[in-house]
Write an enzyme that holds these catalytic residues in place. Structure first.
Site, PDB file in Angstrom:
ATOM      1  CD  GLU A  12     -24.521  -1.073 -29.515  1.00  0.00           C
ATOM      2  OE1 GLU A  12     -25.534  -0.410 -29.226  1.00  0.00           O
ATOM      3  OE2 GLU A  12     -24.083  -1.178 -30.680  1.00  0.00           O
ATOM      4  CB  VAL A  17     -27.018   9.357 -27.797  1.00  0.00           C
ATOM      5  CG1 VAL A  17     -27.931  10.345 -27.081  1.00  0.00           C
ATOM      6  CG2 VAL A  17     -27.869   8.299 -28.491  1.00  0.00           C
ATOM      7  CE  LYS A  37     -18.961   5.196 -36.438  1.00  0.00           C
ATOM      8  NZ  LYS A  37     -19.136   5.136 -34.967  1.00  0.00           N
TER       9      LYS A  37
END
Length: 240
Positions: A12, A17, A37
């Site tokens: 986090e 982003v 991913k």
């Protein structure tokens, strides 16, 4: 490099982003981009994951997810608990190299920190990057506590002979406190690599057109943008 890994100092902190910003800048420059991913955790079947978020923000990218596990845990633990096969470093490397044969840039986004385990043998994202011979960009937090984990991450990369081009702050606050401001100078010093960008907090909430227009201003020229580390330090680093 045709393949670049994006890892973080923890969870986090803005890896997705930052990955989207890297992809957006490359797409705007006319490059074909794939986003890989290795393992998506904490997302149910059918729900959009990190790859979908990168594609939403960055635009025309090829997205590949190797495995998905429902519980928000380290990939190796999540795989074991749900009875699914783990993703091993060799599989990540093979998928990245296959994508690199058809794309100008492949961005491989990790899960959590650099040495989070993907399988019962202790395989990590660092192992996959070493197999490919690809650099790892480190995404770090801005504030108090980031210096230690950032230094540990870049030290781990150096000990494995893996190139680290630099550190990107994943979520730069609109009103940074003293610790964050001091870290503008301290982060590159302790990490022994340059600061290569700072993504403003909340950037993932921008509409895609605004995100793509702004992304180049968050990343240094080495990453395809126009962000200037000296200007940033002059604005934010406190005197003394």
């Amino acid at each position: 490099m045709g393949v670049t890994f994006v890892s973080g100092t923890g969870t986090e902190i803005g890896k997705t982003v930052v990955t989207a910003a890297l992809a957006a800048v490359a797409v705007a420059a006319g490059r074909s981009v794939a986003v890989l991913k290795a393992a998506q955790t904490g997302v149910a079947p059918g729900e959009p994951g990190d790859v979908a978020e990168v594609a939403r923000l960055a635009g025309s990218v090829t997205g590949v997810e190797l495995a998905r596990y429902p519980e928000p845990l380290a990939p190796g633990t999540a795989a074991r608990r749900c009875g699914l096969a783990p993703v091993r470093p060799g599989e990540v490397a093979e998928a990245a190299e296959k994508l690199a044969a058809a794309h100008d840039l492949v961005l491989v986004e990790g899960a959590g920190g650099l040495l989070v385990r993907y399988d019962a043998d202790g395989g990590t994202l660092a192992d996959a990057a070493a197999l490919v011979g690809a650099p790892v960009i480190v995404v770090a937090a801005a504030g108090l506590g980031t210096l230690n984990v950032t230094e540990l991450t870049t030290e781990a990369l150096r000990s494995r002979g893996i190139e680290c081009p630099g550190v990107v702050v994943g979520s730069w606050p609109g009103e940074p406190d003293l610790a964050a401001r001091c870290n503008v100078a301290d982060l590159p010093e302790v990490a022994a690599v340059p600061l290569l960008g700072a993504v403003p907090s909340g950037s993932g909430g921008l509409v895609p057109s605004e995100f793509r227009a702004a992304a180049s201003g968050w990343l240094a020229p080495r990453l395809g943008g126009g962000w200037d580390a000296r200007d940033f330090a002059a604005r934010w680093a406190p005197p003394g």
